[in-house]
Design a protein around this motif. Structure first.
Motif: not given
Length: 281
Positions: A16-33
């Motif tokens: 389902s790729n849910e964990c990958r999507i969740y991790a990418r969202k965390q990484l995107d948040s880190w990138l924005d910060s």
């Protein structure tokens, strides 16, 4: 029961790729910060560069004026070397020091101290090397008295409740405490060659400051009072005498000596000093 457990195990899947999507969202948040922090740091350092550039311009003008005033009193070859060194450093006068990959170690700094504004030590050192006053500077300091031993290039300052010894090369020699409450503010300081120490005159006492031991020894024969402060002194090497001025109307000036003895040799009243001419008659 075992079949049910086996089915549960077999159903475990990452399709389902849910964990990958969740991790990418965390990484995107880190990138924005991180980008926000990086941009803010970048803007702060830009402002520091502009401020340092403005300060360096002022310091350079002060340096130019100082050197133009004193150019006839300095050794030209040394000054030429300094000016050439400064010319080479002008394009890189502002430097950015950092650790690659880190935004926390950025430092905006100057590449030379040639045009640094004078400190109190450099000004005192400069004044000792000149035969005439060249330029004066104003400092926000509580320094009330100063004495100099030119033979050893030492300067003694009274600052707040301390006697502070400096060398004219700018280094701090040491300090001792001064009891302002008991001995009064320091009125005057002078070097006494025959005793190999500084004479420190407080409003209430005369003290000998030993630059080797960093100790103060009070001279009991010399005392002031709450109504008659001690205000100035000088040492006359030829007479081996110390002359002390006070607010006392009868003993306005006292002469002690010959050193190392502290015998009261003579006194002058305020009235007698006013009525005498320049040759004392």
């Amino acid at each position: 029961m075992d079949n049910q457990l086996s089915d549960m195990i077999q159903s475990l899947s990452l399709s389902s790729n849910e964990c990958r999507i969740y991790a990418r969202k965390q990484l995107d948040s880190w990138l924005d910060s991180s980008l926000t922090l990086l941009r803010n740091t970048y803007n702060e350092k830009l402002n520091e560069i502009d401020q340092l550039f403005h300060t360096l311009n002022e310091d350079l003008e002060i340096y130019k004026q100082r050197q133009l005033i004193t150019i006839t009193r300095q050794k030209n070859n040394l000054l030429n070397q300094e000016i050439k060194q400064l010319q080479e450093q002008l394009p890189i006068l502002i430097q950015v020091k950092n650790t690659p990959g880190s935004i926390y170690d950025l430092e905006i700094c100057r590449s030379t101290n040639i045009i640094d504004r004078p400190t109190i030590c450099s000004i005192l050192r400069h004044s000792l090397l000149q035969t005439e006053p060249v330029q004066s500077y104003r400092f926000s300091s509580t320094c009330r008295a100063m004495g100099c031993n030119s033979k050893r290039d030492e300067i003694l300052l009274y600052e707040k409740d301390e006697l502070i010894l400096y060398n004219v090369n700018g280094t701090l020699g040491g300090s001792v405490s001064w009891s302002t409450m008991e001995d009064g503010f320091v009125s005057d300081i002078t070097w006494c060659s025959i005793l190999d120490c500084f004479l420190v005159l407080g409003r209430m006492i005369l003290s000998l400051f030993d630059t080797h031991l960093y100790t103060c020894t009070n001279i009991q024969q010399v005392r002031g009072s709450q109504s008659h402060y001690l205000i100035a002194l000088t040492y006359v090497e030829q007479d081996k005498s110390v002359f002390i001025c006070s607010h006392h109307p009868i003993e306005t000036i006292r002469q002690y000596g010959p050193l190392p003895e502290w015998n009261l040799k003579n006194t002058w009243s305020k009235d007698s000093l006013i009525n005498q001419d320049d040759i004392g008659k």
